[in-house]
Design an enzyme around this catalytic site. Sequence first.
Site, PDB file in Angstrom:
ATOM      1  N   HIS A 170      33.376  43.870  43.915  1.00 18.73           N
ATOM      2  CA  HIS A 170      32.436  42.426  43.763  1.00 18.73           C
ATOM      3  C   HIS A 170      31.242  42.971  43.110  1.00 18.73           C
ATOM      4  O   HIS A 170      30.288  43.570  43.734  1.00 18.73           O
ATOM      5  CB  HIS A 170      32.448  41.828  44.686  1.00 18.73           C
ATOM      6  CG  HIS A 170      31.294  40.463  44.805  1.00 18.73           C
ATOM      7  ND1 HIS A 170      31.107  39.735  43.620  1.00 18.73           N
ATOM      8  CD2 HIS A 170      30.226  40.219  45.699  1.00 18.73           C
ATOM      9  CE1 HIS A 170      30.401  39.041  43.928  1.00 18.73           C
ATOM     10  NE2 HIS A 170      29.369  39.220  45.281  1.00 18.73           N
ATOM     11  N   HIS A 220      27.806  41.805  40.321  1.00 15.16           N
ATOM     12  CA  HIS A 220      26.508  40.787  39.817  1.00 15.16           C
ATOM     13  C   HIS A 220      26.200  41.196  38.471  1.00 15.16           C
ATOM     14  O   HIS A 220      25.341  41.011  37.844  1.00 15.16           O
ATOM     15  CB  HIS A 220      25.343  40.464  40.416  1.00 15.16           C
ATOM     16  CG  HIS A 220      25.686  40.160  42.027  1.00 15.16           C
ATOM     17  ND1 HIS A 220      24.607  39.927  43.063  1.00 15.16           N
ATOM     18  CD2 HIS A 220      26.719  39.826  42.652  1.00 15.16           C
ATOM     19  CE1 HIS A 220      25.040  39.888  44.325  1.00 15.16           C
ATOM     20  NE2 HIS A 220      26.239  39.720  44.057  1.00 15.16           N
ATOM     21  N   TYR A 266      44.030  43.495  26.424  1.00 13.33           N
ATOM     22  CA  TYR A 266      43.712  44.075  27.681  1.00 13.33           C
ATOM     23  C   TYR A 266      42.959  43.382  28.872  1.00 13.33           C
ATOM     24  O   TYR A 266      43.296  43.356  30.109  1.00 13.33           O
ATOM     25  CB  TYR A 266      42.688  45.394  27.413  1.00 13.33           C
ATOM     26  CG  TYR A 266      43.257  46.228  26.595  1.00 13.33           C
ATOM     27  CD1 TYR A 266      44.214  47.294  26.944  1.00 13.33           C
ATOM     28  CD2 TYR A 266      43.233  46.236  25.067  1.00 13.33           C
ATOM     29  CE1 TYR A 266      44.547  48.037  26.218  1.00 13.33           C
ATOM     30  CE2 TYR A 266      43.708  47.204  24.353  1.00 13.33           C
ATOM     31  CZ  TYR A 266      44.639  48.248  24.939  1.00 13.33           C
ATOM     32  OH  TYR A 266      45.185  49.172  24.119  1.00 13.33           O
TER      33      TYR A 266
END
Length: 213
Positions: free
Chosen positions: A93, A95, A120
């Site tokens: 995860h 940002h 892709y």
Amino acid sequence: MSKESALREQIVRIGRSLHLRGLSPGSSGNISARLDDGWLLTPTNACLGELDPADIAKLDWNGNHQAGKPASKEAFLHRAVYEGREESGAIVHLHCTHSAAVSCLDCLDAKSCLPPLTPYFVMRVGRLPLIPYHRPGDPKLGEAIRGLVGRHSSVLLANHGPVVSGKDLEAATYAIEELEETAKLYLLLRQQPVRLLNDEQIEELRQTFGAQW
């Protein structure tokens, strides 16, 4: 070296690489990996570029802390993905800038935030649904994710960033890197006529590579 020790070392290497390339600014982002007796998760408020293998948190499947420093406050998010997607061996995860920028746009298709610009992206990420905004650490976010991860390996958190799972750490990392590059392409190409992959081309990718589109 045990499997757990090897995964701790790999999380450190991947975290450093992501941070050095500007994909995890400050203390943002978290990485986890599945174990036979639980899972590993980067600590709360940790810079991914400065991880220590011994500090990485270990949790059991009830969310109880077993070892290392306190886990990221988004542990529930990772747990929801593992519970909803048994084939997931790792989760990243971030940002990262372009994906986070896309997550703030008000014109997204909530069922598929990014179009099929490249093979892709279709192969490594597939459809990218949008999770409505929840404040960081809100347990309701886990429930929102749990409802989608059975069908999708990646989701985009509104005004936040992407969550990507894979069969292992390498696969999850490659997928989130591909997602970030596709988000960058999407932003660069906005307001321009774009040629997307058509249904026939996507079906060929599904048949050849098992793409999840």
